[in-house]
Design a protein around this motif. Structure first.
Motif, PDB file in Angstrom:
ATOM      1  N   LYS A  34      28.414  51.546  45.754  1.00 13.07           N
ATOM      2  CA  LYS A  34      27.605  52.722  46.070  1.00 13.07           C
ATOM      3  C   LYS A  34      27.370  52.826  47.573  1.00 13.07           C
ATOM      4  N   ARG A  35      27.218  54.046  48.021  1.00 13.80           N
ATOM      5  CA  ARG A  35      26.913  54.285  49.435  1.00 13.80           C
ATOM      6  C   ARG A  35      25.641  53.545  49.842  1.00 13.80           C
ATOM      7  N   PRO A  95      25.452  47.482  61.800  1.00 11.55           N
ATOM      8  CA  PRO A  95      25.665  48.923  61.948  1.00 11.55           C
ATOM      9  C   PRO A  95      27.097  49.322  62.294  1.00 11.55           C
ATOM     10  N   ASP A  96      27.879  48.380  62.836  1.00 15.39           N
ATOM     11  CA  ASP A  96      29.269  48.684  63.202  1.00 15.39           C
ATOM     12  C   ASP A  96      30.262  48.310  62.113  1.00 15.39           C
ATOM     13  N   LEU A  97      29.768  48.054  60.906  1.00 17.31           N
ATOM     14  CA  LEU A  97      30.608  47.681  59.765  1.00 17.31           C
ATOM     15  C   LEU A  97      31.736  48.685  59.552  1.00 17.31           C
ATOM     16  N   VAL A  98      32.948  48.162  59.377  1.00 16.14           N
ATOM     17  CA  VAL A  98      34.077  49.009  59.024  1.00 16.14           C
ATOM     18  C   VAL A  98      34.515  48.640  57.606  1.00 16.14           C
ATOM     19  N   ILE A  99      35.055  49.609  56.919  1.00 12.47           N
ATOM     20  CA  ILE A  99      35.348  49.447  55.494  1.00 12.47           C
ATOM     21  C   ILE A  99      36.835  49.615  55.224  1.00 12.47           C
ATOM     22  N   GLU A 147      31.320  54.972  44.299  1.00 10.15           N
ATOM     23  CA  GLU A 147      31.206  56.112  45.218  1.00 10.15           C
ATOM     24  C   GLU A 147      32.146  55.801  46.374  1.00 10.15           C
ATOM     25  N   ARG A 148      33.258  56.511  46.427  1.00  9.05           N
ATOM     26  CA  ARG A 148      34.236  56.268  47.483  1.00  9.05           C
ATOM     27  C   ARG A 148      33.596  56.495  48.850  1.00  9.05           C
ATOM     28  N   PRO A 149      34.030  55.743  49.854  1.00  9.94           N
ATOM     29  CA  PRO A 149      33.482  55.958  51.202  1.00  9.94           C
ATOM     30  C   PRO A 149      33.653  57.408  51.644  1.00  9.94           C
ATOM     31  N   GLN A 150      32.637  57.894  52.333  1.00  9.18           N
ATOM     32  CA  GLN A 150      32.606  59.276  52.798  1.00  9.18           C
ATOM     33  C   GLN A 150      33.152  59.394  54.214  1.00  9.18           C
ATOM     34  N   ALA A 151      33.392  60.619  54.637  1.00 11.30           N
ATOM     35  CA  ALA A 151      33.987  60.875  55.956  1.00 11.30           C
ATOM     36  C   ALA A 151      33.141  60.324  57.100  1.00 11.30           C
ATOM     37  N   ASP A 152      31.823  60.231  56.920  1.00 14.37           N
ATOM     38  CA  ASP A 152      30.972  59.737  57.999  1.00 14.37           C
ATOM     39  C   ASP A 152      30.859  58.211  58.032  1.00 14.37           C
ATOM     40  N   GLU A 153      31.546  57.522  57.114  1.00 17.47           N
ATOM     41  CA  GLU A 153      31.578  56.064  57.131  1.00 17.47           C
ATOM     42  C   GLU A 153      32.857  55.630  57.849  1.00 17.47           C
ATOM     43  N   ALA A 154      32.757  54.563  58.625  1.00 20.14           N
ATOM     44  CA  ALA A 154      33.940  54.028  59.311  1.00 20.14           C
ATOM     45  C   ALA A 154      34.783  53.325  58.256  1.00 20.14           C
ATOM     46  N   ALA A 155      35.666  54.081  57.615  1.00 18.96           N
ATOM     47  CA  ALA A 155      36.386  53.557  56.460  1.00 18.96           C
ATOM     48  C   ALA A 155      37.827  54.032  56.425  1.00 18.96           C
ATOM     49  N   LEU A 191      42.656  49.755  61.090  1.00 18.28           N
ATOM     50  CA  LEU A 191      41.462  49.284  61.802  1.00 18.28           C
ATOM     51  C   LEU A 191      41.212  49.993  63.127  1.00 18.28           C
ATOM     52  N   PRO A 192      42.210  50.150  63.981  1.00 13.82           N
ATOM     53  CA  PRO A 192      41.903  50.820  65.253  1.00 13.82           C
ATOM     54  C   PRO A 192      41.374  52.240  65.091  1.00 13.82           C
ATOM     55  N   SER A 193      41.766  52.923  64.032  1.00 11.64           N
ATOM     56  CA  SER A 193      41.329  54.304  63.853  1.00 11.64           C
ATOM     57  C   SER A 193      39.922  54.416  63.258  1.00 11.64           C
ATOM     58  N   VAL A 194      39.409  53.325  62.686  1.00  4.98           N
ATOM     59  CA  VAL A 194      38.076  53.389  62.096  1.00  4.98           C
ATOM     60  C   VAL A 194      37.038  52.602  62.890  1.00  4.98           C
ATOM     61  N   THR A 195      37.453  51.985  63.991  1.00  9.30           N
ATOM     62  CA  THR A 195      36.513  51.263  64.845  1.00  9.30           C
ATOM     63  C   THR A 195      36.330  52.017  66.142  1.00  9.30           C
TER      64      THR A 195
END
Length: 180
Positions: free
Chosen positions: A95-96, A107-111, A146-154, A174-178
């Motif tokens: 879940k989100r 806060p900088d978690l990437v998924i 709940e699939r990751p949303q556009a505003d999550e670094a995923a 990874l480079p595109s979501v960090t």
């Protein structure tokens, strides 16, 4: 890393049987092989005994069951990051609100969301035995997801290929979501 900053932690998430632990371990090794210190953490190991027993009996966990576990996961991420290593954590985080709970500390978690069809995951689960996660809970996992949303670094990564292919896709994403 020449500036001695630790890259953001990576959450390898998905339903039970999607390969989180296998992919997470392989990802941490791949990062280390390319000179980036990383440590793999399997969030399943952080579940309290009561949660494990509940799942072993085929009962899905409630949010109330998960909060202390998620807090322990967030603390473990912070511990690993404090050592100067990137934390790679396998955690369903379906879940989100669960991912948001982890982001309070990280806060900088990437998924890296391991995306696969129910049929593929059910087929894979039929060939494995999990200590406390019976195959009967797969439907509840997909119902909760709940699939990751556009505003999550995923990044959504297909699990239809090999582990190496999945890891390569995560490394490429990874480079595109960090924001490094």
């Amino acid at each position: 890393m020449s500036d001695r900053t630790v890259p953001p932690p990576v959450l390898v998430m998905g339903v039970s049987g999607s390969g989180k632990s296998t992919v997470g371990e392989a990802l941490a090794r791949a990062l280390a092989d390319r000179g980036e210190p990383a440590e793999f953490v399997d969030a399943d190991a952080l579940h309290p005994a009561a949660n494990k027993e509940k799942m072993r009996q085929g009962t899905p966990l409630t949010d109330e069951d998960r909060w202390p576990w998620l807090d322990a996961c967030a603390a473990r991420i912070a511990e690993v990051q404090a050592t100067g290593k990137r934390c790679v954590m396998a955690n369903s985080a379906l879940k989100r609100v669960y991912r948001d709970r982890l982001r309070v500390t990280a806060p900088d978690l990437v998924i890296a969301y391991l995306d696969g069809s129910r049929d593929l995951i059910a087929e894979r689960q039929s060939h494995r035995h999990h200590e406390y996660m019976p195959n009967s809970l797969l439907d509840s996992q997909f119902a909760t997801l709940e699939r990751p949303q556009a505003d999550e670094a995923a990044a959504s990564v297909s699990i239809h290929g090999s582990v190496d292919e999945t890891v390569a896709a995560i490394l490429a994403a990874l480079p595109s979501v960090t924001s490094d």
